[in-house]
Enzyme design. Sequence first.
Site, PDB file in Angstrom:
ATOM      1  N   LYS A  72       0.842  -1.200   0.000  1.00  0.00           N
ATOM      2  CA  LYS A  72       0.000   0.000   0.000  1.00  0.00           C
ATOM      3  C   LYS A  72       0.875   1.247   0.000  1.00  0.00           C
ATOM      4  O   LYS A  72       1.826   1.346   0.766  1.00  0.00           O
ATOM      5  CB  LYS A  72      -0.881   0.041   1.247  1.00  0.00           C
ATOM      6  CG  LYS A  72      -1.888  -1.079   1.347  1.00  0.00           C
ATOM      7  CD  LYS A  72      -2.661  -0.993   2.655  1.00  0.00           C
ATOM      8  CE  LYS A  72      -3.642  -2.136   2.778  1.00  0.00           C
ATOM      9  NZ  LYS A  72      -4.333  -2.109   4.091  1.00  0.00           N
ATOM     10  N   TYR A 132      -5.355   5.294  -0.622  1.00  0.00           N
ATOM     11  CA  TYR A 132      -4.508   4.099  -0.675  1.00  0.00           C
ATOM     12  C   TYR A 132      -4.361   3.667  -2.125  1.00  0.00           C
ATOM     13  O   TYR A 132      -5.361   3.514  -2.820  1.00  0.00           O
ATOM     14  CB  TYR A 132      -5.158   2.884  -0.026  1.00  0.00           C
ATOM     15  CG  TYR A 132      -5.851   2.999   1.279  1.00  0.00           C
ATOM     16  CD1 TYR A 132      -5.425   2.212   2.341  1.00  0.00           C
ATOM     17  CD2 TYR A 132      -6.967   3.814   1.461  1.00  0.00           C
ATOM     18  CE1 TYR A 132      -6.092   2.251   3.556  1.00  0.00           C
ATOM     19  CE2 TYR A 132      -7.622   3.859   2.673  1.00  0.00           C
ATOM     20  CZ  TYR A 132      -7.185   3.074   3.715  1.00  0.00           C
ATOM     21  OH  TYR A 132      -7.841   3.110   4.905  1.00  0.00           O
ATOM     22  N   ASP A 170     -12.547  -4.792  13.688  1.00  0.00           N
ATOM     23  CA  ASP A 170     -11.360  -4.303  14.381  1.00  0.00           C
ATOM     24  C   ASP A 170     -11.492  -4.488  15.893  1.00  0.00           C
ATOM     25  O   ASP A 170     -10.520  -4.788  16.573  1.00  0.00           O
ATOM     26  CB  ASP A 170     -11.098  -2.842  14.034  1.00  0.00           C
ATOM     27  CG  ASP A 170     -10.790  -2.646  12.559  1.00  0.00           C
ATOM     28  OD1 ASP A 170     -10.348  -3.613  11.901  1.00  0.00           O
ATOM     29  OD2 ASP A 170     -11.001  -1.530  12.051  1.00  0.00           O
TER      30      ASP A 170
END
Length: 182
Positions: A72, A132, A170
């Site tokens: 990335k 990104y 997450d």
Amino acid sequence: MLTTATPLPGVLLLEPKLFADARGFFMESFNQRVFESAVGFAVSFVQDNHSCSERGVLRGLHYQLPPHAQGKLVRVVQGRAFDVAVDIRRGSPSFGRWYGATLDALRHQQMWIPPGFAHGFLALENDTHFLYKTTDYYARDCERTIAWNDPALAIDWPDLGSPPLLADKDASAPLLADAQTF
């Protein structure tokens, strides 16, 4: 482009040349030849992503396993974020080590995070826009997450005075010791 090595082998901070005057500025945000010269090998980007986050949103630590591992190239185009890369290559001397840097829209820095590293960021301002460029397509079956607050990693996230806002994936991510890695 100014290239700065970080303590994690392969992770780089890149700062494009900025030409500014009273009218504003111009910069070349990406140049394939210059980028490949900085990283030392050929890289093909196949997907661009754009996220917008409010202050206190923490995204990560994300990565994809082979055969769809992603490198990335990330940058903030509005706002400010604390950006983190974690080495998750089990044979690496820096396995489990992290590096973090504040990226913002004023300095235009970018971070290159090669395959084999998990990535996450904490938005430090409202309306933080994060871009990104990825070296492979999103592949749900290869996507993995590591706990952002794993005590073994001891990432020194900025304290914003309240717990970060997390996605469900997450909030329930495994520790590095329990995660599938490279």
